[in-house]
Scaffold this motif. Structure first.
Motif, PDB file in Angstrom:
ATOM      1  N   PRO A  19      -0.371  -7.152  -6.974  1.00 33.28           N
ATOM      2  CA  PRO A  19       0.389  -5.972  -7.411  1.00 33.28           C
ATOM      3  C   PRO A  19      -0.205  -4.669  -6.888  1.00 33.28           C
ATOM      4  CG  PRO A  19      -1.076  -6.681  -9.162  1.00 33.28           C
ATOM      5  CD  PRO A  19      -1.282  -7.642  -8.026  1.00 33.28           C
ATOM      6  N   VAL A  20       0.129  -4.304  -5.655  1.00 29.61           N
ATOM      7  CA  VAL A  20      -0.376  -3.040  -5.114  1.00 29.61           C
ATOM      8  C   VAL A  20       0.322  -1.861  -5.783  1.00 29.61           C
ATOM      9  CG1 VAL A  20      -0.629  -1.637  -3.033  1.00 29.61           C
ATOM     10  CG2 VAL A  20      -0.989  -4.109  -2.916  1.00 29.61           C
ATOM     11  N   GLY A  21       1.658  -1.855  -5.731  1.00 29.98           N
ATOM     12  CA  GLY A  21       2.419  -0.840  -6.449  1.00 29.98           C
ATOM     13  C   GLY A  21       2.153   0.583  -6.009  1.00 29.98           C
ATOM     14  N   ARG A  22       2.106   0.831  -4.702  1.00 27.30           N
ATOM     15  CA  ARG A  22       1.842   2.176  -4.188  1.00 27.30           C
ATOM     16  C   ARG A  22       2.833   2.535  -3.087  1.00 27.30           C
ATOM     17  NH1 ARG A  22      -3.534   3.917  -4.630  1.00 27.30           N
ATOM     18  NH2 ARG A  22      -2.797   5.858  -3.645  1.00 27.30           N
ATOM     19  N   LYS A  23       3.050   3.823  -2.897  1.00 27.49           N
ATOM     20  CA  LYS A  23       3.798   4.306  -1.737  1.00 27.49           C
ATOM     21  C   LYS A  23       2.872   4.346  -0.530  1.00 27.49           C
ATOM     22  CE  LYS A  23       5.248   8.260  -3.192  1.00 27.49           C
ATOM     23  NZ  LYS A  23       5.945   9.581  -3.151  1.00 27.49           N
ATOM     24  N   VAL A  51      -1.920   5.959   3.591  1.00 28.87           N
ATOM     25  CA  VAL A  51      -1.638   5.957   5.021  1.00 28.87           C
ATOM     26  C   VAL A  51      -2.197   4.664   5.588  1.00 28.87           C
ATOM     27  CG1 VAL A  51      -2.039   7.078   7.239  1.00 28.87           C
ATOM     28  CG2 VAL A  51      -1.651   8.465   5.183  1.00 28.87           C
ATOM     29  N   LEU A  52      -1.312   3.803   6.063  1.00 33.75           N
ATOM     30  CA  LEU A  52      -1.702   2.492   6.572  1.00 33.75           C
ATOM     31  C   LEU A  52      -1.613   2.466   8.089  1.00 33.75           C
ATOM     32  CD1 LEU A  52      -0.029  -0.067   4.131  1.00 33.75           C
ATOM     33  CD2 LEU A  52      -2.280   0.998   4.010  1.00 33.75           C
ATOM     34  N   ALA A  53      -2.658   1.964   8.714  1.00 34.66           N
ATOM     35  CA  ALA A  53      -2.686   1.804  10.168  1.00 34.66           C
ATOM     36  C   ALA A  53      -3.638   0.651  10.472  1.00 34.66           C
ATOM     37  CB  ALA A  53      -3.144   3.086  10.851  1.00 34.66           C
ATOM     38  N   ASP A  54      -3.099  -0.481  10.892  1.00 29.76           N
ATOM     39  CA  ASP A  54      -3.948  -1.641  11.166  1.00 29.76           C
ATOM     40  C   ASP A  54      -4.767  -1.476  12.429  1.00 29.76           C
ATOM     41  OD1 ASP A  54      -3.003  -2.764   8.890  1.00 29.76           O
ATOM     42  OD2 ASP A  54      -1.919  -4.414   9.846  1.00 29.76           O
ATOM     43  N   GLY A  55      -4.349  -0.596  13.326  1.00 32.46           N
ATOM     44  CA  GLY A  55      -5.077  -0.415  14.579  1.00 32.46           C
ATOM     45  C   GLY A  55      -6.251   0.540  14.422  1.00 32.46           C
ATOM     46  N   GLU A  72       4.619  -8.100   8.309  1.00 28.96           N
ATOM     47  CA  GLU A  72       3.991  -7.028   7.548  1.00 28.96           C
ATOM     48  C   GLU A  72       4.985  -6.387   6.584  1.00 28.96           C
ATOM     49  OE1 GLU A  72       1.183  -8.038  10.597  1.00 28.96           O
ATOM     50  OE2 GLU A  72       3.356  -7.772  10.635  1.00 28.96           O
ATOM     51  N   ARG A  73       6.213  -6.170   7.041  1.00 26.31           N
ATOM     52  CA  ARG A  73       7.244  -5.634   6.150  1.00 26.31           C
ATOM     53  C   ARG A  73       7.478  -6.582   4.967  1.00 26.31           C
ATOM     54  NH1 ARG A  73      10.535  -1.575   8.671  1.00 26.31           N
ATOM     55  NH2 ARG A  73      10.227  -1.455  10.930  1.00 26.31           N
ATOM     56  N   ASN A  74       7.577  -7.857   5.276  1.00 25.52           N
ATOM     57  CA  ASN A  74       7.815  -8.864   4.241  1.00 25.52           C
ATOM     58  C   ASN A  74       6.694  -8.845   3.212  1.00 25.52           C
ATOM     59  OD1 ASN A  74       7.680 -11.454   2.870  1.00 25.52           O
ATOM     60  ND2 ASN A  74       9.127 -12.266   4.357  1.00 25.52           N
ATOM     61  N   LEU A  75       5.455  -8.854   3.686  1.00 27.84           N
ATOM     62  CA  LEU A  75       4.316  -8.915   2.781  1.00 27.84           C
ATOM     63  C   LEU A  75       4.200  -7.650   1.936  1.00 27.84           C
ATOM     64  CD1 LEU A  75       1.896 -10.608   1.893  1.00 27.84           C
ATOM     65  CD2 LEU A  75       0.557  -9.519   3.719  1.00 27.84           C
ATOM     66  N   MET A  76       4.416  -6.500   2.539  1.00 23.77           N
ATOM     67  CA  MET A  76       4.339  -5.259   1.768  1.00 23.77           C
ATOM     68  C   MET A  76       5.415  -5.219   0.695  1.00 23.77           C
ATOM     69  SD  MET A  76       3.224  -2.257   4.479  1.00 23.77           S
ATOM     70  CE  MET A  76       4.474  -2.613   5.707  1.00 23.77           C
ATOM     71  N   ASN A  77       6.599  -5.679   1.036  1.00 21.07           N
ATOM     72  CA  ASN A  77       7.664  -5.722   0.048  1.00 21.07           C
ATOM     73  C   ASN A  77       7.298  -6.669  -1.103  1.00 21.07           C
ATOM     74  OD1 ASN A  77      10.485  -5.137  -0.813  1.00 21.07           O
ATOM     75  ND2 ASN A  77      10.748  -7.330  -0.444  1.00 21.07           N
ATOM     76  N   ARG A  78       6.726  -7.803  -0.751  1.00 20.54           N
ATOM     77  CA  ARG A  78       6.322  -8.788  -1.754  1.00 20.54           C
ATOM     78  C   ARG A  78       5.248  -8.224  -2.682  1.00 20.54           C
ATOM     79  NH1 ARG A  78       3.393 -14.109   0.380  1.00 20.54           N
ATOM     80  NH2 ARG A  78       5.211 -14.203   1.759  1.00 20.54           N
ATOM     81  N   CYS A  79       4.371  -7.391  -2.145  1.00 23.40           N
ATOM     82  CA  CYS A  79       3.266  -6.831  -2.929  1.00 23.40           C
ATOM     83  C   CYS A  79       3.579  -5.439  -3.477  1.00 23.40           C
ATOM     84  CB  CYS A  79       1.999  -6.802  -2.080  1.00 23.40           C
ATOM     85  SG  CYS A  79       1.405  -8.448  -1.635  1.00 23.40           S
ATOM     86  N   GLU A  80       4.846  -5.109  -3.514  1.00 19.02           N
ATOM     87  CA  GLU A  80       5.319  -3.874  -4.148  1.00 19.02           C
ATOM     88  C   GLU A  80       4.732  -2.624  -3.502  1.00 19.02           C
ATOM     89  OE1 GLU A  80       4.525  -4.203  -8.316  1.00 19.02           O
ATOM     90  OE2 GLU A  80       5.407  -6.204  -8.465  1.00 19.02           O
ATOM     91  N   VAL A  81       4.632  -2.671  -2.180  1.00 19.93           N
ATOM     92  CA  VAL A  81       4.255  -1.483  -1.423  1.00 19.93           C
ATOM     93  C   VAL A  81       5.544  -0.806  -0.970  1.00 19.93           C
ATOM     94  CG1 VAL A  81       3.039  -0.567   0.586  1.00 19.93           C
ATOM     95  CG2 VAL A  81       2.130  -2.572  -0.622  1.00 19.93           C
ATOM     96  N   ASP A  82       5.755   0.398  -1.452  1.00 22.91           N
ATOM     97  CA  ASP A  82       6.938   1.162  -1.067  1.00 22.91           C
ATOM     98  C   ASP A  82       6.649   1.817   0.284  1.00 22.91           C
ATOM     99  OD1 ASP A  82       9.205   2.665  -0.880  1.00 22.91           O
ATOM    100  OD2 ASP A  82       8.728   4.026  -2.535  1.00 22.91           O
ATOM    101  N   ALA A  83       6.950   1.087   1.354  1.00 22.18           N
ATOM    102  CA  ALA A  83       6.487   1.472   2.688  1.00 22.18           C
ATOM    103  C   ALA A  83       7.542   2.250   3.459  1.00 22.18           C
ATOM    104  CB  ALA A  83       6.088   0.233   3.475  1.00 22.18           C
TER     105      ALA A  83
END
Length: 959
Positions: A842-846, A920-924, A864-875
């Motif tokens: 439950p991340v629950g963050r923008k 602010v998410l950036a995997d690189g 990544e979109r799928n996983l963020m949606n699953r973990c309640e990340v409003d991306a």
């Protein structure tokens, strides 16, 4: 030529370029033709362009005013002085929302203009498929159309007035001319009076022929618009000049009509047993007044499917072998939807063989339109087939006769052995697009090409059609105009040319007195490119670098300034042709051709590639899959072979080695490299930009931490290898630790390689490919047990994962372990989505998300979109393109300004505008470094870090 160049340089305030690199970059357009220009002038203002033409006139030099350079008929290449307006002369001078008009300079790109007027609820009517890069000046020169011409007509229907410049120096405004205006022009006298008097006399001499020989169809683009000079059409000199392809005048300003942007739209897709049946249905669809009516056939769809182009859109097509895309638009959704339903009811009453897909979701509609616009990419290099060419790709016939014409045209294709050509286009206006597998390299093939287009021209004329319904005449069709218009009208074209350009100095050899349609071919019977030894395999190009260098077909999508594409960040920063993917591809093509620039030692090619960020955006975004990052690495490898390299190649290019050494005493290294005096000295020695902050080495590497880590005990956990990339291992070990925490929580048993390994990217990006291959072979040897057992290899740094997925199998072509690693590599999100569909925290963050360029180009971001949606990340996933750092690029001396311009395009403004609670998410690593060094007030994180925080939150709640 030297005196011409010197005089231009003295009197033109803009840029005057006669160097080999620039001339190579402008040697061709999107057509089959190649003519190396005398030089290129980039005027700083339209007044500057007037000065440039004056100098050319004094020297008798021909002139070509060029827009986006995407012309398919050869009208945008010539042995002339090219005027490129796109860098500086691209202003929206004014917009009048009440009158719905705009006054613009010729170099403004269509998408850019539409963005600027969107705030008024307005847009330009015509929208060619090249809308990201085509300019208004080019659209006027070519009389552009596009799918929206069904509702808004051709560009000639939008032009109100033009400010023009003739070769002999007349600068004036022209437009519709009532009798009072005409008499005033005559009274004022001078060159304009002579011109108008001559135009009226020309019209009157050929009045009957003009009224009878022009086909009465919606898509007649061929020939000069002499019909606009008719009394019933207002003696409109501006519209008479639209479509004249820079053969008569240079356009300096244009006043055009704008149209309200419809708020609602609905797309209906009708499926038919054949493309011919779809064409037969067009007359029944037209009374329903769609704003667009496009057709496409099964061959095109299969090509897009096999090349994985627009695959989501293809799945939305109803059953069939031919389709009509019918779009309705308006301001009231119910009214628009009702019109669409009436169409469906109507077509079903008339046929039980039609299938229907009804779309009113804008996302799905956009996907289908993108599929339609991807047609050129799918058909240019069909997988497993012969490459195709323009040459007969946009003829138009009366819409009511389209089905019969297509049947005859298909038979003609079969007769010549071109039956694999797909058919698609603007069926509502009878315009058919296709690319045909002409053989343009042998004498027999070129002769067959000529015979075919002559037969095809006669066929179109027999149907009352036009040789060109969109792309113009140029050199492809100029020679055939007599077949369509007859001798008298073609003679009238010559008279019009003589009135405006009596010495034939404006784009000579096009439209009037054209060069032969089989002359000046880009390939041709003399084409013999050098077959150079290479490191990469180029499997899509027959293992030939020369074919890869010729892959660009010139559509110019890399010149887009906005939108979803990552490519081409350096063009967005510089607006320079040679810093676009297309411009660089042209230079490489000329390099292997060996006439203008020559060989791996070419400094012109080196300079053009210097600002390539190697972002790989073109690998996915280019319609034909040009991969400039790979070509750059290949070139640098040979260019610097047995030569001294730039200092950054020894510092940033060998970063894995230096980082490993620094990890022995990271505190001491950090103190030394960040001391004020030593910092400057270290940057100079390493070839690093003085404006850049050197990264800090971590006090403890990830691999050192992992050796002391105690994993959960379980025999039932699934095994994975976690890849310790250089950036994670030595700079951001927190990402590695977070990944371990997440993967163990998800039920995996982790191992990391015990020996030092590397993906080789720093050596690849600097063209040290011999070293890169040795590094990769060692890596494969270390990973061999995991590869043979099929164990997934999780790579948290996108650029490293992309190397394993794409660069590795092309560098070590045929190595089975390389192929295994390419198939087994996963990002963290890909592994979790594939192997643990029920895992979530439950991340629950923008969050504001920057997608790494290599991930966009090679790996995709769906997991990544799928996983963020699953973990309640409003991306919110940014459409920001490259961050601008791009590995070593942004650190290298001389690159800082371009690097920051790329970041300021969209990324940094979006981060600054984000509220403090937004992650602010950036995997690189590069993306995080760019954001961190820009002092945005945000600390960028890797996805693994926020998922690990969610694991801890979940565990604490459970406790």
């Amino acid at each position: 030529m030297r005196s011409l160049q010197a005089d231009l340089a003295e009197r033109v305030r803009g840029e005057v370029r006669f160097d080999a690199g620039t001339r190579a970059a402008y040697s061709t357009d999107a057509s089959n033709y190649r003519q190396v220009p005398v030089g290129v002038v980039i005027p700083s203002t339209v007044d500057d362009a007037e000065r440039a033409v004056a100098v050319c006139r004094e020297h008798g030099a021909p002139v070509l005013a060029r827009g986006g350079g995407t012309s398919l008929a050869g009208q945008c290449c010539n042995t002339a002085v090219v005027l490129d307006f796109t860098k500086y002369c691209h202003r929206l001078v004014s917009v009048d929302p009440d009158r719905r008009t705009a006054l613009v300079e010729p170099g403004i790109a269509l998408d850019e203009l539409n963005r600027l007027v969107a705030g008024h609820g307005l847009m330009v009517g015509p929208k060619p498929a090249t809308h990201v890069s085509c300019t208004v000046g080019g659209m006027i020169g070519n009389n552009s159309c596009g799918s929206t011409a069904q509702a808004y007509g051709k560009m000639s229907d939008s032009v109100l007035r033009l400010e023009i410049l003739t070769y002999d120096g007349l600068r004036t405004w022209v437009g519709p001319t009532v009798e009072e205006d005409y008499q005033r022009v005559l009274t004022e006298g001078g060159r304009k009076a002579d011109l108008y008097r001559g135009l009226r006399a020309l019209r009157d001499r050929h009045l009957a022929e003009i009224r009878t020989r022009y086909p009465d169809i919606p898509r007649r683009v061929s020939g000069y618009n002499l019909d606009s000079l008719l009394p019933e059409n207002g003696f409109d000199v501006a519209r008479a000049l639209v479509g004249s392809e820079s053969t008569l005048v240079t356009v300096l300003h244009a006043e055009i009509t704008l149209f309200p942007v419809p708020r609602e739209r609905v797309l209906v897709v009708l499926g038919y047993p054949t493309i011919f049946a779809a064409a037969d249905a067009v007359p029944a669809v037209l009374p329903h007044r769609p704003v667009a009516l496009e057709g496409l056939d099964r061959q095109l769809v299969e090509l897009e499917h096999t090349q994985r182009i627009a695959s989501d859109a293809i799945r939305q097509l109803p059953p069939g072998e031919g389709w009509l895309m019918v779009q309705f638009a308006g301001d009231d959704h119910d009214e628009v939807a009702e019109r669409a339903h009436r169409l469906v009811d109507d077509v079903k009453r008339h046929s039980d063989k039609v299938t229907v897909a009804f779309l009113d979701d804008p996302r799905h509609e956009d996907q289908l339109w993108q599929a339609r616009e991807a047609s050129l990419g799918a058909t240019a290099f069909p997988r497993g087939g012969t490459e195709t060419h323009e040459g007969w790709e946009d003829a138009a016939v009366p819409p009511g006769r389209l089905g019969a014409y297509l049947r005859d045209f298909r038979e003609l294709l079969r007769e010549f052995g071109y039956q694999d050509a797909s058919l698609y286009g603007h069926f509502g206006q009878g315009c058919v697009h296709t690319r045909i597998p002409f053989d343009l390299r042998t004498a027999d093939g070129v002769a067959a090409y000529r015979r075919f287009v002559e037969r095809a021209a006669d066929l179109v004329v027999s149907y009352g059609g036009s040789l060109s319904g969109e792309h113009g005449d140029g050199q492809s069709r100029g020679e055939l105009l007599t077949r369509m218009f007859g001798e008298q009208i073609v003679a009238a074209f010559g008279e019009m040319k003589a009135l405006f350009d009596p010495d034939d100095r404006m784009n000579p050899g096009k439209v009037v007195r054209p060069n032969p349609l089989d002359g000046q071919l880009r390939e041709g019977v003399d084409y013999r490119p050098a077959q150079l030894p290479v490191h990469f395999a180029y499997p899509r190009d027959g293992h030939r670098f020369s074919h890869a260098a010729a892959r660009c077909v010139g559509v110019g999508r890399c010149r887009g300034l906005d939108g979803d594409d990552v490519m081409c960040p350096s063009f967005r920063a510089t607006r320079e042709e040679e810093h676009s993917t297309r411009g660089r591809a042209r230079l490489l093509f000329e390099m292997v051709r060996g006439e203008v620039v020559s060989g791996w030692r070419s400094t012109e090619v080196r300079d053009a590639l210097d600002l390539c960020l190697a972002c790989k955006g073109c690998r996915s975004d280019c319609p034909v899959g040009v991969d400039m990052a790979t070509y750059k690495a290949e070139f640098l490898s040979h260019h610097y072979a047995r030569r001294l390299r730039p200092r950054a190649h020894y510092s940033m290019g060998w970063l894995p080695l230096w980082a490993r050494i620094a990890s022995l005493a990271p505190g001491a290294v950090n103190s030394l490299t960040h001391a004020p005096v030593l910092d400057r000295l270290a940057k100079w020695a390493a070839g690093i930009s003085a404006e850049r902050a050197l990264p800090w080495f971590a006090e403890q590497s990830f691999s050192a931490w992992h050796r002391r880590h105690s994993p959960p005990r379980s025999d039932h956990r699934r095994a994975v290898v976690l890849w310790p990339d250089t950036f994670t291992n030595y700079f951001h070990p927190s990402v590695g630790r977070a990944s371990v925490e997440v993967l163990e929580d998800a039920g995996f048993r982790l191992a990391i390689p015990r020996s030092t390994v590397c993906c080789g990217l720093p050596w690849i990006s600097t063209g040290q490919l011999g070293v890169a291959k040795r590094v990769l072979r060692r890596t494969l040897a270390v990973l061999r047990p995991a590869l043979r057992s099929g164990t997934p290899v999780v790579v948290v740094e996108p650029s490293c994962a992309a190397v394993f997925r794409s660069d590795l199998p092309e560098l070590l072509y045929g190595d089975e372990d390389a192929a295994r690693l390419s198939g087994q590599v996963r990002t963290l999100a890909q592994l979790l989505v594939e192997r643990t569909p029920d895992w979530r925290v439950p991340v629950g963050r923008k969050a504001l998300v920057q997608v790494h360029c290599h991930q966009h180009a090679v790996l995709g971001f769906d997991a990544e979109r799928n996983l963020m949606n699953r973990c309640e990340v409003d991306a919110t996933v940014l459409k920001s393109g490259c961050c601008g750092l791009a590995g070593n690029f942004g650190f290298e001396r001389g690159h800082h300004a371009v690097s920051m311009a790329c970041a300021e395009h969209a990324l940094l403004p979006a981060v600054r505008d984000a509220d403090r609670d937004t992650l602010v998410l950036a995997d690189g690593f590069s993306c995080r470094t760019q954001v961190a060094q820009a002092d945005t007030g945000h600390v960028p994180l890797h996805l693994a870090e926020i998922l690990a925080a969610g694991v801890r939150l979940q565990n604490s709640a459970g406790a």
